[in-house]
Design a protein around this motif. Structure first.
Motif, PDB file in Angstrom:
ATOM      1  N   LEU A 215      49.252 101.485 102.016  1.00 37.23           N
ATOM      2  CA  LEU A 215      48.106 101.578 101.115  1.00 37.23           C
ATOM      3  C   LEU A 215      46.945 100.823 101.747  1.00 37.23           C
ATOM      4  CD1 LEU A 215      49.493 100.938  97.509  1.00 37.23           C
ATOM      5  CD2 LEU A 215      48.106 102.876  98.214  1.00 37.23           C
ATOM      6  N   VAL A 216      45.765 101.423 101.753  1.00 37.63           N
ATOM      7  CA  VAL A 216      44.582 100.764 102.299  1.00 37.63           C
ATOM      8  C   VAL A 216      43.577 100.585 101.167  1.00 37.63           C
ATOM      9  CG1 VAL A 216      42.751 100.850 104.023  1.00 37.63           C
ATOM     10  CG2 VAL A 216      44.986 101.865 104.530  1.00 37.63           C
ATOM     11  N   VAL A 217      43.151  99.346 100.948  1.00 40.58           N
ATOM     12  CA  VAL A 217      42.184  99.048  99.888  1.00 40.58           C
ATOM     13  C   VAL A 217      41.094  98.134 100.432  1.00 40.58           C
ATOM     14  CG1 VAL A 217      43.764  99.343  97.948  1.00 40.58           C
ATOM     15  CG2 VAL A 217      43.638  97.123  99.095  1.00 40.58           C
ATOM     16  N   GLY A 218      39.894  98.282  99.884  1.00 43.48           N
ATOM     17  CA  GLY A 218      38.789  97.410 100.256  1.00 43.48           C
ATOM     18  C   GLY A 218      38.795  96.152  99.419  1.00 43.48           C
ATOM     19  N   SER A 219      38.215  95.095  99.947  1.00 42.69           N
ATOM     20  CA  SER A 219      38.127  93.816  99.239  1.00 42.69           C
ATOM     21  C   SER A 219      36.680  93.369  99.176  1.00 42.69           C
ATOM     22  CB  SER A 219      38.959  92.751  99.947  1.00 42.69           C
ATOM     23  OG  SER A 219      38.714  91.473  99.392  1.00 42.69           O
ATOM     24  N   ARG A 220      36.279  92.887  98.013  1.00 38.79           N
ATOM     25  CA  ARG A 220      34.923  92.360  97.850  1.00 38.79           C
ATOM     26  C   ARG A 220      34.826  90.898  98.251  1.00 38.79           C
ATOM     27  NH1 ARG A 220      35.482  96.323  94.008  1.00 38.79           N
ATOM     28  NH2 ARG A 220      33.694  97.701  93.734  1.00 38.79           N
ATOM     29  N   GLY A 221      35.913  90.342  98.756  1.00 38.95           N
ATOM     30  CA  GLY A 221      35.881  88.970  99.240  1.00 38.95           C
ATOM     31  C   GLY A 221      35.825  87.926  98.152  1.00 38.95           C
ATOM     32  N   LEU A 222      36.369  88.242  96.969  1.00 38.20           N
ATOM     33  CA  LEU A 222      36.372  87.275  95.879  1.00 38.20           C
ATOM     34  C   LEU A 222      37.370  86.168  96.173  1.00 38.20           C
ATOM     35  CD1 LEU A 222      36.340  89.723  92.840  1.00 38.20           C
ATOM     36  CD2 LEU A 222      34.393  88.590  93.912  1.00 38.20           C
ATOM     37  N   HIS A 223      37.075  84.966  95.679  1.00 37.38           N
ATOM     38  CA  HIS A 223      37.953  83.828  95.901  1.00 37.38           C
ATOM     39  C   HIS A 223      38.229  83.131  94.576  1.00 37.38           C
ATOM     40  CE1 HIS A 223      37.584  84.171 100.236  1.00 37.38           C
ATOM     41  NE2 HIS A 223      36.282  84.278 100.098  1.00 37.38           N
ATOM     42  N   GLY A 224      39.312  82.326  94.593  1.00 37.78           N
ATOM     43  CA  GLY A 224      39.627  81.525  93.424  1.00 37.78           C
ATOM     44  C   GLY A 224      39.948  82.367  92.205  1.00 37.78           C
ATOM     45  N   ILE A 225      39.520  81.915  91.032  1.00 38.53           N
ATOM     46  CA  ILE A 225      39.856  82.575  89.781  1.00 38.53           C
ATOM     47  C   ILE A 225      39.279  83.976  89.715  1.00 38.53           C
ATOM     48  CG2 ILE A 225      37.862  81.754  88.485  1.00 38.53           C
ATOM     49  CD1 ILE A 225      41.505  81.985  87.205  1.00 38.53           C
ATOM     50  N   LYS A 226      38.154  84.223  90.407  1.00 37.62           N
ATOM     51  CA  LYS A 226      37.535  85.548  90.388  1.00 37.62           C
ATOM     52  C   LYS A 226      38.435  86.600  91.048  1.00 37.62           C
ATOM     53  CE  LYS A 226      32.738  83.894  90.505  1.00 37.62           C
ATOM     54  NZ  LYS A 226      31.479  83.916  91.277  1.00 37.62           N
ATOM     55  N   GLU A 238      51.738  94.132  93.976  1.00 33.80           N
ATOM     56  CA  GLU A 238      52.560  95.001  93.145  1.00 33.80           C
ATOM     57  C   GLU A 238      53.079  96.248  93.853  1.00 33.80           C
ATOM     58  OE1 GLU A 238      50.594  95.850  89.439  1.00 33.80           O
ATOM     59  OE2 GLU A 238      49.879  93.787  89.234  1.00 33.80           O
ATOM     60  N   ALA A 239      52.476  96.622  94.957  1.00 33.07           N
ATOM     61  CA  ALA A 239      52.882  97.848  95.643  1.00 33.07           C
ATOM     62  C   ALA A 239      54.270  97.693  96.262  1.00 33.07           C
ATOM     63  CB  ALA A 239      51.872  98.203  96.724  1.00 33.07           C
ATOM     64  N   ARG A 240      54.965  98.827  96.366  1.00 35.51           N
ATOM     65  CA  ARG A 240      56.289  98.837  97.012  1.00 35.51           C
ATOM     66  C   ARG A 240      56.178  99.043  98.512  1.00 35.51           C
ATOM     67  NH1 ARG A 240      60.573  99.894  93.480  1.00 35.51           N
ATOM     68  NH2 ARG A 240      60.083  98.934  91.472  1.00 35.51           N
ATOM     69  N   CYS A 241      55.027  99.523  98.977  1.00 31.61           N
ATOM     70  CA  CYS A 241      54.849  99.764 100.404  1.00 31.61           C
ATOM     71  C   CYS A 241      53.926  98.696 100.994  1.00 31.61           C
ATOM     72  CB  CYS A 241      54.261 101.156 100.640  1.00 31.61           C
ATOM     73  SG  CYS A 241      52.579 101.356  99.996  1.00 31.61           S
ATOM     74  N   SER A 242      53.689  98.765 102.278  1.00 28.44           N
ATOM     75  CA  SER A 242      52.762  97.838 102.930  1.00 28.44           C
ATOM     76  C   SER A 242      51.350  98.095 102.444  1.00 28.44           C
ATOM     77  CB  SER A 242      52.835  98.023 104.457  1.00 28.44           C
ATOM     78  OG  SER A 242      54.106  97.691 104.943  1.00 28.44           O
ATOM     79  N   VAL A 243      50.560  97.027 102.386  1.00 32.68           N
ATOM     80  CA  VAL A 243      49.179  97.119 101.921  1.00 32.68           C
ATOM     81  C   VAL A 243      48.266  96.480 102.964  1.00 32.68           C
ATOM     82  CG1 VAL A 243      47.528  96.465 100.136  1.00 32.68           C
ATOM     83  CG2 VAL A 243      49.877  97.056  99.498  1.00 32.68           C
ATOM     84  N   LEU A 244      47.223  97.216 103.332  1.00 27.91           N
ATOM     85  CA  LEU A 244      46.188  96.687 104.228  1.00 27.91           C
ATOM     86  C   LEU A 244      44.947  96.420 103.404  1.00 27.91           C
ATOM     87  CD1 LEU A 244      45.062  96.021 107.042  1.00 27.91           C
ATOM     88  CD2 LEU A 244      44.489  98.458 107.283  1.00 27.91           C
ATOM     89  N   VAL A 245      44.598  95.155 103.266  1.00 26.64           N
ATOM     90  CA  VAL A 245      43.386  94.747 102.532  1.00 26.64           C
ATOM     91  C   VAL A 245      42.272  94.596 103.551  1.00 26.64           C
ATOM     92  CG1 VAL A 245      42.321  93.033 101.016  1.00 26.64           C
ATOM     93  CG2 VAL A 245      44.773  93.577 100.776  1.00 26.64           C
ATOM     94  N   VAL A 246      41.262  95.466 103.463  1.00 24.24           N
ATOM     95  CA  VAL A 246      40.179  95.502 104.449  1.00 24.24           C
ATOM     96  C   VAL A 246      38.994  94.707 103.945  1.00 24.24           C
ATOM     97  CG1 VAL A 246      38.618  96.992 105.752  1.00 24.24           C
ATOM     98  CG2 VAL A 246      40.940  97.766 105.242  1.00 24.24           C
ATOM     99  N   ARG A 247      38.547  93.730 104.723  1.00 25.29           N
ATOM    100  CA  ARG A 247      37.353  92.972 104.381  1.00 25.29           C
ATOM    101  C   ARG A 247      36.130  93.788 104.777  1.00 25.29           C
ATOM    102  NH1 ARG A 247      40.210  89.942 101.163  1.00 25.29           N
ATOM    103  NH2 ARG A 247      41.263  88.186 102.112  1.00 25.29           N
TER     104      ARG A 247
END
Length: 247
Positions: A215-226, A238-247
């Motif tokens: 799974l490939v998903v974008g990240s808004r670069g949030l930190h902490g509680i956000k 939560e995913a069952r497969c590998s996840v690539l979080v793209v900055r």
């Protein structure tokens, strides 16, 4: 599918540069070995394996520090053995190996900052999102704090990555994730499915990941509680497969 790095890709396509200098966190688990295998397939440049030992956890497992006279050599040897096993599994790729002292995620973040790695990979030990938030798993800390893309690796259903799913919501972050997913699918001969403007993106992507390898998903670069309610953070856990979080 060969795990040999394609060093020409980054020259053709600037987006592929996120795979140009890859760091993998290694312990003695099969999950970290899987992370190394997947990172080697995605990499277009050098791969570094990093192991760490934490005196606090090794001695007490709590907040007390270990005795000043403690012999660190057995701990270093154990980490070195794990690195050697993974290095042998990656042949003919010849990764660099490093050992650090401290909490693994802190050692990895320091290494990323110092060496300017473009991707960090870590195996998922299945601790779960809630537990990770409470006690600070390595994957959770990296998803929240790493300045570069993060691969959270899980054992694939098929040869990795035979099928890729990407989430698109019209944001510039998801546009980059979409471009990266397209590049990977073309380079590695994988099937690609795009999920656009979903009303319940986490649930839909996690369900799609049941039959996918990545799974490939974008990240808004949030930190902490956000970051606790972010799609990328929740999907990564939560995913069952590998996840690539793209900055």
């Amino acid at each position: 599918m060969s795990a040999t790095a394609d060093h020409s890709v980054s020259a053709r396509n600037p987006r592929a540069s996120i795979f140009g200098k890859v760091l993998v966190g290694i312990d003695d688990s099969p999950e970290s070995l899987e992370a190394a295998r997947q990172a080697a397939i995605l990499a277009t440049g050098p791969v570094t394996l990093l192991g760490a030992y934490d005196l606090t956890n090794a001695v007490f497992g709590g907040g007390m520090s270990g005795p000043a006279y403690m012999d660190e050599e057995p701990l270093r040897e154990h980490v070195a053995e794990s690195l050697d096993r993974v290095k042998q599994e990656l042949a003919p790729i010849v990764p660099l190996t490093k050992i650090g002292r401290g909490r693994p995620w802190e050692v990895m973040l320091d290494e990323i900052a110092h060496e300017h790695h473009t991707l960090v990979a870590v195996g998922s030990h299945g601790a779960g999102r809630a537990k990770g938030i409470l006690i600070g798993s390595t994957a959770t800390e990296l998803v929240h704090k790493a300045p570069c893309p993060v691969l959270v690796a899980r054992t694939p259903l098929k040869q990795f990555p035979s099928s890729i799913v990407v989430g698109v919501d019209g944001s510039k972050e998801s546009a980059v994730a979409d471009a990266v997913a397209r590049d990977l699918a073309e380079r590695l001969g994988a099937q690609l499915e795009r999920y656009e403007n979903l009303p319940n993106p986490v649930e839909a992507l996690v369900e799609a990941g049941m039959e996918a390898d990545l799974l490939v998903v974008g990240s808004r670069g949030l930190h902490g509680i956000k970051a606790l309610g972010s799609v990328s953070e929740r999907v990564a856990h939560e995913a069952r497969c590998s996840v690539l979080v793209v900055r």
